[in-house]
Design a protein around this motif. Structure first.
Motif, PDB file in Angstrom:
ATOM      1  N   LYS A   1     -16.852 -55.794  56.246  1.00 10.83           N
ATOM      2  CA  LYS A   1     -16.677 -56.883  55.512  1.00 10.83           C
ATOM      3  C   LYS A   1     -16.921 -57.974  56.618  1.00 10.83           C
ATOM      4  CE  LYS A   1     -13.104 -57.093  52.811  1.00 10.83           C
ATOM      5  NZ  LYS A   1     -11.995 -56.993  52.269  1.00 10.83           N
ATOM      6  N   GLU A   2     -16.547 -57.484  57.930  1.00 12.01           N
ATOM      7  CA  GLU A   2     -16.632 -58.398  58.907  1.00 12.01           C
ATOM      8  C   GLU A   2     -17.922 -58.766  59.188  1.00 12.01           C
ATOM      9  OE1 GLU A   2     -14.897 -57.042  62.481  1.00 12.01           O
ATOM     10  OE2 GLU A   2     -12.727 -57.109  61.747  1.00 12.01           O
ATOM     11  N   LYS A   3     -19.124 -57.817  59.284  1.00  7.75           N
ATOM     12  CA  LYS A   3     -20.451 -57.927  59.257  1.00  7.75           C
ATOM     13  C   LYS A   3     -21.223 -58.554  58.158  1.00  7.75           C
ATOM     14  CE  LYS A   3     -21.044 -54.418  62.433  1.00  7.75           C
ATOM     15  NZ  LYS A   3     -21.686 -52.862  63.198  1.00  7.75           N
ATOM     16  N   GLN A   4     -20.536 -58.941  57.224  1.00 10.96           N
ATOM     17  CA  GLN A   4     -20.868 -59.289  55.963  1.00 10.96           C
ATOM     18  C   GLN A   4     -21.838 -58.522  55.131  1.00 10.96           C
ATOM     19  OE1 GLN A   4     -22.084 -63.419  57.171  1.00 10.96           O
ATOM     20  NE2 GLN A   4     -20.072 -64.097  56.316  1.00 10.96           N
ATOM     21  N   LEU A   5     -21.857 -57.021  55.362  1.00  6.74           N
ATOM     22  CA  LEU A   5     -22.455 -56.274  54.774  1.00  6.74           C
ATOM     23  C   LEU A   5     -21.895 -55.627  53.352  1.00  6.74           C
ATOM     24  CD1 LEU A   5     -23.733 -54.354  57.887  1.00  6.74           C
ATOM     25  CD2 LEU A   5     -25.130 -55.971  56.531  1.00  6.74           C
ATOM     26  N   LEU A   6     -20.574 -55.872  53.233  1.00  8.61           N
ATOM     27  CA  LEU A   6     -19.938 -55.394  52.304  1.00  8.61           C
ATOM     28  C   LEU A   6     -18.851 -56.356  51.799  1.00  8.61           C
ATOM     29  CD1 LEU A   6     -19.179 -52.592  50.564  1.00  8.61           C
ATOM     30  CD2 LEU A   6     -17.248 -52.213  52.286  1.00  8.61           C
ATOM     31  N   ILE A   7     -18.790 -56.450  50.416  1.00  9.87           N
ATOM     32  CA  ILE A   7     -18.055 -57.604  49.755  1.00  9.87           C
ATOM     33  C   ILE A   7     -17.056 -56.952  48.940  1.00  9.87           C
ATOM     34  CG2 ILE A   7     -19.624 -59.766  50.138  1.00  9.87           C
ATOM     35  CD1 ILE A   7     -20.627 -59.204  47.602  1.00  9.87           C
ATOM     36  N   GLU A   8     -16.015 -57.709  48.684  1.00 15.19           N
ATOM     37  CA  GLU A   8     -15.061 -57.037  47.580  1.00 15.19           C
ATOM     38  C   GLU A   8     -14.874 -58.308  46.347  1.00 15.19           C
ATOM     39  OE1 GLU A   8     -10.187 -55.331  47.753  1.00 15.19           O
ATOM     40  OE2 GLU A   8     -11.497 -55.886  49.570  1.00 15.19           O
ATOM     41  N   GLU A   9     -15.163 -57.856  45.210  1.00 17.27           N
ATOM     42  CA  GLU A   9     -15.120 -58.412  44.017  1.00 17.27           C
ATOM     43  C   GLU A   9     -14.106 -57.832  43.023  1.00 17.27           C
ATOM     44  OE1 GLU A   9     -19.086 -59.019  42.277  1.00 17.27           O
ATOM     45  OE2 GLU A   9     -19.703 -60.235  44.066  1.00 17.27           O
TER      46      GLU A   9
ATOM     47  N   LEU B   1     -22.016 -53.838  48.025  1.00 19.11           N
ATOM     48  CA  LEU B   1     -23.014 -54.051  49.191  1.00 19.11           C
ATOM     49  C   LEU B   1     -23.408 -55.598  48.949  1.00 19.11           C
ATOM     50  CD1 LEU B   1     -25.286 -50.885  50.060  1.00 19.11           C
ATOM     51  CD2 LEU B   1     -23.114 -51.613  50.991  1.00 19.11           C
ATOM     52  N   SER B   2     -23.472 -56.256  50.158  1.00 21.11           N
ATOM     53  CA  SER B   2     -24.192 -57.646  49.857  1.00 21.11           C
ATOM     54  C   SER B   2     -25.577 -57.613  50.037  1.00 21.11           C
ATOM     55  CB  SER B   2     -23.527 -58.544  51.251  1.00 21.11           C
ATOM     56  OG  SER B   2     -24.231 -57.841  52.379  1.00 21.11           O
ATOM     57  N   GLN B   3     -26.081 -58.712  49.513  1.00 20.32           N
ATOM     58  CA  GLN B   3     -27.707 -58.439  49.514  1.00 20.32           C
ATOM     59  C   GLN B   3     -28.199 -58.214  50.799  1.00 20.32           C
ATOM     60  OE1 GLN B   3     -29.189 -59.238  46.590  1.00 20.32           O
ATOM     61  NE2 GLN B   3     -30.972 -58.335  47.404  1.00 20.32           N
ATOM     62  N   GLU B   4     -27.581 -58.702  52.055  1.00 14.02           N
ATOM     63  CA  GLU B   4     -28.010 -58.114  53.233  1.00 14.02           C
ATOM     64  C   GLU B   4     -27.604 -56.518  53.458  1.00 14.02           C
ATOM     65  OE1 GLU B   4     -27.257 -58.877  58.154  1.00 14.02           O
ATOM     66  OE2 GLU B   4     -26.206 -60.201  56.838  1.00 14.02           O
ATOM     67  N   GLY B   5     -26.607 -56.281  53.050  1.00  8.22           N
ATOM     68  CA  GLY B   5     -26.398 -54.769  52.893  1.00  8.22           C
ATOM     69  C   GLY B   5     -27.229 -53.969  52.431  1.00  8.22           C
ATOM     70  N   LEU B   6     -27.930 -54.718  51.181  1.00  5.63           N
ATOM     71  CA  LEU B   6     -28.869 -53.779  50.494  1.00  5.63           C
ATOM     72  C   LEU B   6     -30.141 -53.538  51.118  1.00  5.63           C
ATOM     73  CD1 LEU B   6     -28.499 -55.308  46.762  1.00  5.63           C
ATOM     74  CD2 LEU B   6     -27.948 -53.091  47.500  1.00  5.63           C
ATOM     75  N   PHE B   7     -30.364 -54.434  51.795  1.00  5.19           N
ATOM     76  CA  PHE B   7     -31.573 -54.369  52.518  1.00  5.19           C
ATOM     77  C   PHE B   7     -31.762 -53.428  53.712  1.00  5.19           C
ATOM     78  CE2 PHE B   7     -33.112 -58.409  50.935  1.00  5.19           C
ATOM     79  CZ  PHE B   7     -34.172 -58.407  50.793  1.00  5.19           C
ATOM     80  N   ILE B   8     -30.346 -52.967  54.315  1.00  8.71           N
ATOM     81  CA  ILE B   8     -30.306 -52.120  55.222  1.00  8.71           C
ATOM     82  C   ILE B   8     -29.315 -51.049  54.915  1.00  8.71           C
ATOM     83  CG2 ILE B   8     -30.854 -53.371  57.112  1.00  8.71           C
ATOM     84  CD1 ILE B   8     -27.914 -53.561  57.851  1.00  8.71           C
ATOM     85  N   SER B   9     -29.509 -50.615  53.587  1.00  6.26           N
ATOM     86  CA  SER B   9     -28.384 -49.748  52.808  1.00  6.26           C
ATOM     87  C   SER B   9     -28.346 -48.483  53.455  1.00  6.26           C
ATOM     88  CB  SER B   9     -28.929 -49.488  51.376  1.00  6.26           C
ATOM     89  OG  SER B   9     -30.247 -48.879  51.173  1.00  6.26           O
ATOM     90  N   ASN B  10     -29.433 -47.616  54.006  1.00  5.18           N
ATOM     91  CA  ASN B  10     -29.433 -46.338  54.637  1.00  5.18           C
ATOM     92  C   ASN B  10     -28.258 -46.614  55.862  1.00  5.18           C
ATOM     93  OD1 ASN B  10     -30.857 -45.174  52.912  1.00  5.18           O
ATOM     94  ND2 ASN B  10     -32.821 -45.225  53.858  1.00  5.18           N
ATOM     95  N   GLU B  11     -28.344 -47.436  56.586  1.00  6.23           N
ATOM     96  CA  GLU B  11     -27.759 -47.790  57.939  1.00  6.23           C
ATOM     97  C   GLU B  11     -26.315 -48.038  57.189  1.00  6.23           C
ATOM     98  OE1 GLU B  11     -26.988 -51.211  61.152  1.00  6.23           O
ATOM     99  OE2 GLU B  11     -28.960 -50.830  60.379  1.00  6.23           O
TER     100      GLU B  11
END
Length: 386
Positions: free
Chosen positions: A345-353, A359-369
């Motif tokens: 969440k700090e890296k803005q790769l995961l969000i809570e709704e 996964l955030s949009q940025e998280g989707l782009f590097i989903s494997n990581e």
């Protein structure tokens, strides 16, 4: 039990990128194979209630490579052993070159209500370069025929990162796909797998691919184009008009149980992963002798179940429900992954709704990581798994 996958491993031709369990249909014992599938399904269903099934998915191979009579026999098997009025989605994979009116009509009459059409690209030269048999014209003709017969839920498969493919090539393919107004699109990046023609070409230095940076640009491009046209990205590689998300695949991503029937099929039954014999003749022999083709089983321990819950659920826009996690595993997700969740969440790769981690949009782009962070939830007390 929620779903059943049925595998037809026969093809008229082997595509250069395909690493699925498949065989050229010529000279294969297709009729004996279908009879074996009938026996395997009936044997399994003696101990399970088909009313628990919500979706059916017939894949391959190329299911539509069957002759009309073979197709009718197979559809009858499914109708008698698995079908019931509560089935929400019954999908058939189809290739444009053998989507005849006779075959489509028989499928529709027997309850198939969704088609998944393997198009891959609308570039005629590109189709030949990846080993596809159909023409672009056959795609248009096949989809028009399917609509005329009555299919109201049609999906198209496309690929990107293909040899020689450019952003403009992909853009044209998306344009052509959108003209056909499919209800769903699956768009996959080319993966060069061992034991494929492309893999052998790559080892010889004969396969020229766009490269990871251009592939990432293509992915960004297709997301933007499809969302502009009202297709919601509900999973890393899947886009749908509202209400047309694949129910069958969502059950996979929700880590639900499913049967796998046919040669090389995988299943997840009663907390156990099972794998069928892959060779056609070996599959037939095993089923004839025992009623089952299973060659390996793997009881899934709690640690793996939890990993898979995160790996699969976070692939989708629905993410992972914290409440469902608690109900399923009898513990709060924060007690297992609290540190990981905070870091992402700090890296803005995961969000809570609300109740969900997504996964955030940025998280989707590097989903494997991102998903690798959820490996080995070691703080679980393994002594309590059973």
């Amino acid at each position: 039990m929620k779903a059943a996958y049925l595998h037809i491993p026969f093809c008229d031709h082997i595509c250069y990128y395909c690493d699925f369990n498949k065989y050229l249909i010529k000279n294969q014992p297709v009729d004996d194979y279908l009879k074996a599938m009938d026996k395997e399904i009936r044997t399994m269903m003696t101990s399970h209630n088909r009313l628990d099934l919500q979706t059916l998915f017939v894949g391959g191979g190329t299911p539509t490579a069957l002759t009309p009579d073979q197709l009718s026999f197979f559809l009858k098997i499914v109708k008698q052993a698995l079908w019931h009025e509560g089935i929400q989605e019954y999908t058939f994979e189809a290739n444009p070159e053998n989507m005849t009116e006779e075959k489509l009509s028989r499928m529709y009459e027997e309850g198939v209500n969704r088609l998944s059409i393997g198009v891959q690209t609308f570039n005629s030269t590109g189709l030949k370069e990846i080993g596809r048999l159909h023409s672009v014209e056959e795609v248009y003709r096949g989809l028009e025929l399917a609509r005329h017969i009555g299919f109201e839920n049609v999906s198209i498969d496309l690929m990107f990162g293909l040899p020689g493919q450019t952003e403009s090539d992909l853009d044209r393919s998306i344009d052509e796909a959108l003209k056909l107004q499919p209800d769903h699109l699956s768009i996959y990046a080319l993966q060069v797998e061992p034991k494929t023609i492309f893999y052998n070409r790559m080892r010889k230095g004969e396969l020229h691919l766009p490269g990871p940076d251009r592939e990432a640009d293509m992915y960004d491009q297709l997301i933007e184009r499809l969302e502009e046209k009202g297709y919601l990205q509900y999973e890393i590689s899947n886009f749908a008009k509202p209400g047309y998300e694949s129910k069958h695949n969502l059950l996979y991503w929700q880590n639900e149980m499913y049967f796998g029937f046919g040669a090389g099929a995988h299943g997840y039954v009663d907390d156990e992963r099972v794998v069928n014999a892959g060779a056609v003749k070996g599959y037939i022999r095993r089923v004839e002798e025992t009623g089952s083709a299973v060659i390996s089983t793997h009881p899934v321990p709690l640690v793996e179940q939890i990993e898979e819950e995160l790996f699969l659920g976070l692939r989708t826009r629905f993410g992972v429900s914290k409440e469902r996690f608690k109900e399923k595993f009898h513990r709060e997700i924060e007690t297992v992954y609290g540190e990981v969740i905070s870091r992402l969440k700090e890296k803005q790769l995961l969000i809570e709704e609300g109740d969900r981690l997504i996964l955030s949009q940025e998280g989707l782009f590097i989903s494997n990581e991102v998903l690798s962070y959820f490996l080995q939830p070691t703080i679980i007390d393994k002594s309590k798994e059973d």
